[in-house]
Design an enzyme around this catalytic site. Structure first.
Site, PDB file in Angstrom:
ATOM      1  CB  ALA A 138      -6.493  -3.866 -28.760  1.00 55.50           C
ATOM      2  CD  GLU A 195      -3.556   3.233 -30.000  1.00 56.34           C
ATOM      3  OE1 GLU A 195      -2.354   3.381 -29.715  1.00 56.34           O
ATOM      4  OE2 GLU A 195      -4.156   2.143 -29.859  1.00 56.34           O
ATOM      5  CD  GLU A 243      -4.123   2.215 -24.764  1.00 53.00           C
ATOM      6  OE1 GLU A 243      -4.474   2.131 -25.952  1.00 53.00           O
ATOM      7  OE2 GLU A 243      -4.222   3.279 -24.091  1.00 53.00           O
ATOM      8  N   GLY A 267      -7.259   1.255 -28.613  1.00 55.08           N
ATOM      9  CA  GLY A 267      -7.130   1.067 -30.058  1.00 55.08           C
ATOM     10  C   GLY A 267      -8.242   1.713 -30.854  1.00 55.08           C
TER      11      GLY A 267
END
Length: 260
Positions: A66, A114, A134, A111
């Site tokens: 992200a 994911e 993260e 992300g």
């Protein structure tokens, strides 16, 4: 004019979606999440599309995570909203009525992993790296990482990747069941195209029945999942594709499925 964060290209019945922020290693900001959601909605609604390939632009990254610059200033409520935004996209991909292949051409971190895990199949270059880092930012995965990784790789591997935050190579990811196939980087495009073409030539209604059955079965008790599978199996007998497939088998020829 600003270039779209998601590029779309069709090759027959295969649609390729490319996250197009190579200068940011294809990091997922809010605009990119929204553009991907719109692109997958469009692919789901287009009858000419039978399979989707998702990849990242440039030589370094599938999606490196992200967008940290965008996240850094978020409040707690804004962070929750950002998580929900990402999870909406991941759920859209996971519940697509057409198979989605993640072509992991480089880093798939945070992300990015994911995003890949929400796809139905994952094929990675042998040079790719995946992980959930993260923890190194004082965060936890927010786009479904703890849940999908748990289902793909099990509790021990999920805790290792999420608690330690260190990336692993493609070979280790395949051992853990996170990716389906690992190929030489030079052959990634050709191998992905071959896999996508095979899926695009398969019976579309049967593909959807399998995708739906696996999704439902993964989220309910086995008895309910078996009932759903039986219902889907019975529905196939009302399709032209089932008649064509069985007839082609008996006639020793390749079937020509129409999606009816």
């Amino acid at each position: 004019m600003t270039e779209s964060p998601v590029l779309t290209a069709d090759d027959g019945a295969v649609r390729t979606l490319t996250v197009n922020r190579p200068d940011k290693l294809n990091a997922l900001n809010a605009a990119t999440l929204d553009a991907l959601l719109a692109a997958f909605d469009a692919a789901a609604a287009d009858p000419a599309v039978r399979a989707v390939v998702l990849t990242g632009a440039g030589p370094k990254a599938f999606v490196a995570g992200a967008d940290i610059a965008e996240m850094a200033g978020l409040s707690a409520s804004e962070g929750r909203d950002f998580s929900l935004r990402g999870q909406r996209l991941m759920r859209r991909i996971e519940t697509m009525p057409k198979p989605v292949i993640a072509k992991i051409n480089g880093f798939a971190l945070g992300g990015g992993l994911e995003l890949a895990m929400a796809c139905h199949l994952r094929i990675a270059a042998d040079s790719a790296k995946v992980g959930q880092p993260e923890i190194n930012l004082g965060l936890i995965p927010g786009f479904g990482g703890t849940q999908r990784l748990l289902r793909l790789a099990g509790r021990a591997a999920t805790l290792e990747l999420c608690l330690l935050g260190a990336p692993i190579d493609a070979a280790r990811a395949q051992q853990l069941g996170i990716v389906n196939r690992v190929v030489a980087a030079a052959g990634l495009d050709a191998e992905t195209a071959k896999l996508a073409a095979q899926l695009a030539a398969s019976a579309p209604l049967a593909l959807r029945g399998i995708l739906d059955s696996v999704t439902v079965g993964g989220e309910c008790a086995i008895g309910e999942g078996l009932q759903y599978e039986t219902a889907q199996f019975g529905l196939m007998f009302a399709t032209d594709d089932m008649r064509e497939g069985t007839r082609a088998f008996l006639e020793r020829r390749k079937p020509a499925f129409t999606g009816r």
